[in-house]
Design an enzyme around this catalytic site. Structure first.
Site, PDB file in Angstrom:
ATOM      1  N   GLU A   1      16.141  11.919 -77.905  1.00  0.00           N
ATOM      2  CA  GLU A   1      15.568  11.813 -79.253  1.00  0.00           C
ATOM      3  C   GLU A   1      15.362  10.355 -79.648  1.00  0.00           C
ATOM      4  OE1 GLU A   1      14.202  13.979 -81.007  1.00  0.00           O
ATOM      5  OE2 GLU A   1      14.777  15.718 -79.836  1.00  0.00           O
TER       6      GLU A   1
ATOM      7  N   TYR B   1      15.614  12.085 -89.217  1.00  0.00           N
ATOM      8  CA  TYR B   1      14.975  12.880 -88.160  1.00  0.00           C
ATOM      9  C   TYR B   1      15.950  13.110 -86.994  1.00  0.00           C
ATOM     10  CZ  TYR B   1      12.738  14.194 -83.968  1.00  0.00           C
ATOM     11  OH  TYR B   1      12.491  14.865 -82.806  1.00  0.00           O
TER      12      TYR B   1
ATOM     13  N   ASP C   1       8.988  15.121 -88.581  1.00  0.00           N
ATOM     14  CA  ASP C   1       8.422  13.954 -87.899  1.00  0.00           C
ATOM     15  C   ASP C   1       6.912  13.979 -88.140  1.00  0.00           C
ATOM     16  OD1 ASP C   1       7.376  15.889 -86.206  1.00  0.00           O
ATOM     17  OD2 ASP C   1       7.895  14.813 -84.373  1.00  0.00           O
TER      18      ASP C   1
END
Ligand code: SF4
Length: 328
Positions: A36, A124, A142
């Site tokens: 991520e 996020y 996002d």
């Protein structure tokens, strides 16, 4: 809002059409967190290379916490946005602290709020890791999800809070990780900025923007700054380059490279102008004049294979080396 039929159709589509990516085959929270953080500002194809490299170099949070920050920067070399690597290192050290000192006793925390408290973790990433690695029912937002929301609801400029409220409202809590990834996958592969593939979209039935998808959302205005610099490259007597480590804040923080000065160097007999290197960052277009200094004052330089160097400096050094070899 999406109907329950749409939710079902999107999850089915994701089950059948998701790209085969290695971090989708693991539940290891550390490996998911690495993916991520890497994918925030790196394309998937390049992210794959760097994810593999980072997982091999630092298979556990403990292994990164024990490593010097320079080793993390070296493994990250070429991935760009180096502040991510430095914050990742700070995160690993924070996780290793005992809980009474604000750490997590060596285990990555599993809740959104705890993840959000770690260095380098924004809303996020906290939501992505909490949902994908730990199955927590939290919604991600996002750029891909914002685009899907703007189109399905035909909104030109949805606010951040409106997108978050939409994402919260459509979340399929019992499959939160898959749901978040399904929405992002749709935005990355079907509901793309250009050449939108509405004809294969699983949620086209209720989409309010499908007749003119590229009208939504309005593009964000980005100011790109033009920067002109001169890189002063010096050879040492041992044939290597004289490089310095940049400070731990600012552009290319902690990486090694030649000295840069603002503007264009005025030519004189003490240096050779080798040419220019162009380099683009997200908000900056850089033109770097590369100057090779005559004479070799320093006895020892730095082995470029041993330190972390930005992609820009790799280009600068290659150009300077070409000229150095031609003049020998
Ligand atoms: S129908 Fe088209 S515009 Fe609407 S969500 Fe699907 S791909 Fe995007």
């Amino acid at each position: 809002m999406l109907s329950s039929e749409d939710q079902h159709a999107l999850l089915n589509w994701y089950d059948q059409h998701q790209r085969d990516l290695p971090w989708r085959h693991t539940r290891n929270p550390w490996h998911i967190l690495l993916s991520e953080i890497l994918l925030q500002q790196t394309q998937v194809s390049r992210g794959l290379v760097y994810w593999t490299r980072m997982v091999e170099a630092f298979p556990t949070v403990v292994s990164m916490a024990k490593a010097p920050v320079d080793a993390v920067l070296k493994a990250w070399e070429g991935a760009g946005y180096y502040s991510r690597a430095r914050r990742l290192h700070a995160l690993s050290q924070r996780v290793m602290l005992p809980s009474h000192e604000g750490g997590f006793d060596g285990e990555l925390p599993s809740t959104y709020d705890e993840l959000l408290s770690l260095p380098g973790i924004g809303p996020y990433t906290a939501a992505a890791v909490a949902s994908i690695a730990f199955g927590q029912p939290v919604a991600c937002v996002d750029g891909n999800i914002r685009r899907v929301m703007a189109r399905t609801t035909a909104q030109l400029e949805p606010s951040a809070s409106a997108v978050q409220a939409w994402a919260n409202g459509v979340l399929v809590g019992e499959r939160a990780g898959d749901w978040n990834q399904a929405l992002m996958e749709l935005g990355a592969t079907v509901c793309t900025p250009k050449r939108v593939k509405c004809e294969v979209c699983p949620i086209s039935r209720g989409c309010a923007g499908k007749d003119e998808p590229e009208a939504y959302p309005l593009p964000k205005r980005q100011r790109v700054k033009e920067v002109v610099l001169t890189a002063w490259v010096e050879l040492a007597q041992d044939g290597t380059l004289v490089l310095t480590q940049r400070p731990m804040n600012g552009l290319f923080a902690g990486l090694w490279g030649p000295i840069y000065r603002d503007g264009v160097a005025v030519p004189d007999s003490d240096h050779v102008h080798c040419g220019t290197v162009k380099h683009a960052l997200s908000h900056r277009k850089m033109t770097v004049h590369v100057v090779l200094l005559a004479g070799r004052n320093e006895p020892l330089g730095v082995d470029v294979n041993e330190v972390a160097i930005s992609t820009l400096d790799e280009k600068v050094i290659a150009l300077a080396n070409e000229h150095a070899q031609a003049s020998e």
